[in-house]
Write a protein that holds these residues in place. Structure first.
Motif, short mmCIF file in Angstrom:
data_model
loop_
_atom_site.label_atom_id
_atom_site.label_comp_id
_atom_site.label_asym_id
_atom_site.label_seq_id
_atom_site.Cartn_x
_atom_site.Cartn_y
_atom_site.Cartn_z
N MET A 88 0.82 -1.20 0.00
CA MET A 88 0.00 0.00 0.00
C MET A 88 0.86 1.26 0.00
O MET A 88 0.54 2.24 -0.67
N PHE A 105 2.25 1.79 -3.32
CA PHE A 105 1.15 2.19 -4.19
C PHE A 105 0.82 3.66 -4.01
O PHE A 105 0.71 4.41 -4.97
N TRP A 106 0.66 4.11 -2.75
CA TRP A 106 0.29 5.51 -2.52
C TRP A 106 1.37 6.46 -2.98
O TRP A 106 1.10 7.55 -3.48
N PHE A 142 1.09 6.65 -6.63
CA PHE A 142 -0.12 7.44 -6.91
C PHE A 142 0.20 8.94 -6.87
O PHE A 142 -0.14 9.69 -7.79
N ILE A 168 1.17 14.06 -14.23
CA ILE A 168 0.12 14.60 -15.10
C ILE A 168 0.27 16.12 -15.22
O ILE A 168 0.14 16.69 -16.29
N LEU A 189 3.15 17.07 -17.42
CA LEU A 189 2.94 16.87 -18.85
C LEU A 189 2.66 18.22 -19.51
O LEU A 189 2.96 18.43 -20.68
N ALA A 237 -7.63 15.42 5.41
CA ALA A 237 -8.01 15.99 4.12
C ALA A 237 -7.29 17.31 3.89
O ALA A 237 -6.85 17.61 2.77
N THR A 285 -11.65 17.78 0.05
CA THR A 285 -10.79 18.91 -0.33
C THR A 285 -10.04 18.68 -1.63
O THR A 285 -9.59 19.63 -2.24
N LEU A 286 -9.90 17.39 -2.02
CA LEU A 286 -9.00 17.11 -3.14
C LEU A 286 -9.36 17.86 -4.43
O LEU A 286 -8.46 18.43 -5.06
N MET A 333 -6.76 20.38 -6.25
CA MET A 333 -6.37 20.24 -7.66
C MET A 333 -6.76 21.48 -8.45
O MET A 333 -6.02 21.92 -9.33
N ASP A 341 -9.54 0.96 -0.89
CA ASP A 341 -8.64 2.10 -1.05
C ASP A 341 -8.00 2.13 -2.44
O ASP A 341 -7.89 3.19 -3.06
N LEU A 342 -7.60 0.96 -2.92
CA LEU A 342 -6.99 0.89 -4.25
C LEU A 342 -7.99 1.34 -5.32
O LEU A 342 -7.66 2.13 -6.21
N TYR A 384 -10.60 3.19 -4.92
CA TYR A 384 -10.87 4.61 -4.74
C TYR A 384 -9.77 5.45 -5.39
O TYR A 384 -10.05 6.44 -6.08
N ALA A 385 -8.51 5.03 -5.19
CA ALA A 385 -7.39 5.78 -5.75
C ALA A 385 -7.45 5.77 -7.28
O ALA A 385 -7.21 6.79 -7.93
N ALA A 386 -7.78 4.61 -7.85
CA ALA A 386 -7.89 4.53 -9.31
C ALA A 386 -8.99 5.46 -9.81
O ALA A 386 -8.86 6.11 -10.85
N VAL A 418 -9.96 8.26 -8.30
CA VAL A 418 -9.47 9.64 -8.20
C VAL A 418 -8.64 9.99 -9.44
O VAL A 418 -8.74 11.06 -10.01
N MET A 419 -7.82 9.00 -9.87
CA MET A 419 -6.90 9.24 -10.98
C MET A 419 -7.63 9.26 -12.32
O MET A 419 -7.41 10.14 -13.15
N ILE A 456 -8.16 14.25 -10.31
CA ILE A 456 -6.80 14.78 -10.41
C ILE A 456 -6.69 15.76 -11.58
O ILE A 456 -6.11 16.83 -11.46
N LEU A 498 -5.27 14.05 -19.66
CA LEU A 498 -4.44 12.85 -19.46
C LEU A 498 -3.87 12.42 -20.82
O LEU A 498 -4.42 12.75 -21.86
#
Lengths: 261, 262
Positions: free
Chosen positions: A31, A34-35, A38, A45, A48, A185, B31-32, B36, B176-177, B179-181, B183-184, B189, B195
């Motif tokens: 994890m 992974f984070w 991420f 991005i 880019l 957050a 907040t994300l 961004m 969590d994984l 969720y992260a995918a 977000v991306m 993001i 992208l």
């Protein structure tokens, strides 16, 4: 000295417990990597489109990300496990036993537990910082390195004090998972150098929820672009917050009247 | 069935009102998108990024925040807890499928969130007139429909991950994984057209775009003609896939489920 010895005993105890759950080491490592990827993909991005964000280059932002990962590890490994316990003890009233022990209650409440496997985040963070500094080829003088390390310490103290302040509110609110979630957050904003945010947001991130002092300021110091004023301010903030959280804790404990009594 | 649901919705509404401060804090914790937005705005200062001028970013992220509040789902964590602690066992005996309880609480929560959010959105457009825009009736209607479907896709696929707790104790990490995918690749993001094309080629087939980005693209007129219908078709495909997978996992899971202490 006595406290150091106690920490040694506590952490050894926690290590022994965590060694029972070795599969968690693997999962936490996966994890954590992974984070980290991420976060790095996220800034890829952005880069880019431009080769600078504000006046920060890719590897300079990477250094900030590394520090973010490091302090996430400190938060999850050293601070959050204690918070969970304190909240539980306040709710159940077992806080009484802690208060009657012959050592500082704040020390016992905030330093008792450590989740060893979460320290992987710290290692990954240090790795990212090291890689970024290597790619940047910065010539760090002895003074700069010393300042960087001191700022890391002051960031740790700051983070500790912020968590202690949050936790102390549990004496009144009992459930504080919302508050810690909100804090995480806002802490997320520390993934990026604070200078890219609009003026008033920068103000908030430096003086209300001082995330800027935790990731941006040490990074700027390592890159040799930190003005002395901010360095001093960082130490002052850490000291003020530490003292404030100490007195807030004492105040809360004095007004604590156990559960159902 | 309808009467049961009305009762369930009433109970869920009371529950939502009871935990209103908690919900408010959860909303504030989103907040994300704002982080961004700030980052993209600082990039757009030097000139447009791709097709995006600063006002376009503001408009994009305002709509993202709205659609996100409409489609948010935490059902996987609830299912994980209920399965792990055995809270699910008594619910299995009730005459109504246990998932409806989660559907109802999510729906009641929507009403509360949107009620809070809409005044804020009006304030943004009031103080930042550059971000205002016009939209025809048809795309607007389609955006509303796809937002509802987006919630369906998100709710069902997250439920499937929660149901994996029947077999593993690590479904929280999987959530969590996932969720992260999201977000991306879902448009938080970055707007998806910023992208790399190769990523979006794969992203077209994955569920993440259909849980958030698609309605936003429709309302902003970024996707039209054939591409629009391809998107809607893919979204309905994922809704169906999520539903069938949920039924399948539930059927298998409940059969070999023996709760803690049972």
């Amino acid at each position: 000295m006595r406290y150091l010895k106690l920490i040694q005993i506590f952490y050894k105890n926690c290590l022994l417990v965590d060694l029972e759950y070795r599969a968690n080491f693997l999962i936490n490592s996966v994890m954590s990597v992974f984070w980290a990827s991420f976060a790095i993909l996220g800034i890829k991005i952005l880069f880019l489109q431009r080769d600078h964000i504000g006046d920060w280059s890719y590897y300079e932002v990477l250094l900030v990300i590394g520090l973010f990962q490091l302090f996430t590890g400190v938060m999850e490994g050293v601070l959050r496990p204690n918070v969970t316990q304190i909240v539980e003890q306040i709710r159940l009233g077992t806080m009484d036993f802690l208060l009657t022990k012959p050592v500082s209650s704040q020390f016992l409440a905030s330093m008792r537990y450590v989740r060893v496997w979460h320290l992987v985040d710290v290692a990954v963070g240090v790795g990212i910082c090291g890689y970024a500094l290597y790619r940047l080829q910065v010539q760090v003088s002895v003074w700069q390195a010393l300042l960087f390390l001191l700022l890391l310490c002051s960031a740790t103290v700051l983070l500790y004090s912020l968590w202690l302040l949050m936790v102390t509110t549990a004496f009144w609110f009992v459930r504080i998972d919302n508050i810690t979630h909100l804090f995480s957050a806002i802490f997320d904003a520390g993934r990026f150098p604070v200078t890219i945010y609009p003026g008033w947001v920068q103000g908030v991130l430096l003086f209300v929820i001082p995330v800027g002092f935790i990731t941006t300021v040490p990074a700027a110091a390592a890159l040799g672009r930190l003005s002395l004023g901010y360095a001093v301010l960082s130490f002052v903030m850490a000291a003020v917050m530490f003292v404030a959280s100490y007195f807030f804790w004492r105040f809360a404990v004095r007004h604590y009247s156990s559960a159902s009594s | 069935m309808i009467r049961k649901y009305i009762a369930l919705l009433k109970a869920s509404w009371s529950l939502t009102m009871e935990y209103r401060v908690g919900t408010l804090v959860w909303m504030l914790s989103n907040t994300l998108p704002l982080i961004m937005l700030a980052v993209w705005l600082s990039l757009a200062e030097e000139g447009p990024v791709g097709n995006y001028a600063p006002a376009d970013f503001v408009r994009y992220y305002v709509i993202v925040v709205i659609v996100r509040q409409f489609t948010t789902a935490w059902v996987s964590y609830e299912l994980e807890r209920q399965i792990r602690l055995g809270e699910l066992s008594p619910k299995l005996l009730r005459p109504l499928h246990p998932i409806h309880e989660h559907v109802a609480i999510h729906l009641a929560d929507r009403v509360f969130r949107i009620g809070l959010l809409l005044p804020l959105v009006f304030l943004v457009f009031w103080f930042y007139p550059e971000a205002r825009f016009s939209v025809d009736v048809f795309p607007a209607a389609l955006a509303v429909v796809t937002t509802v479907v987006a919630f369906g896709v998100r709710f069902l696929t997250f439920s499937c991950i929660g149901l994996l707790s029947f077999w593993t104790t690590q479904s929280e990490s999987l959530s969590d994984l996932y969720y992260a995918a999201w977000v991306m690749l879902g448009g938080i993001i970055a707007p998806l057209d910023l992208l790399p094309a190769s990523v979006m080629h794969i992203g077209f087939y994955l569920p993440f775009r259909y849980m958030l980005s698609l309605p936003v693209e429709i309302v902003l007129g970024k996707v039209t003609g054939v591409a629009l219908w391809q998107g809607v078709f893919m979204q309905l495909g994922w809704l169906l896939a999520g539903f069938l997978l949920f039924r399948l996992l539930w059927h298998w899971g409940v059969r070999n489920y023996s709760a803690v202490g049972a």
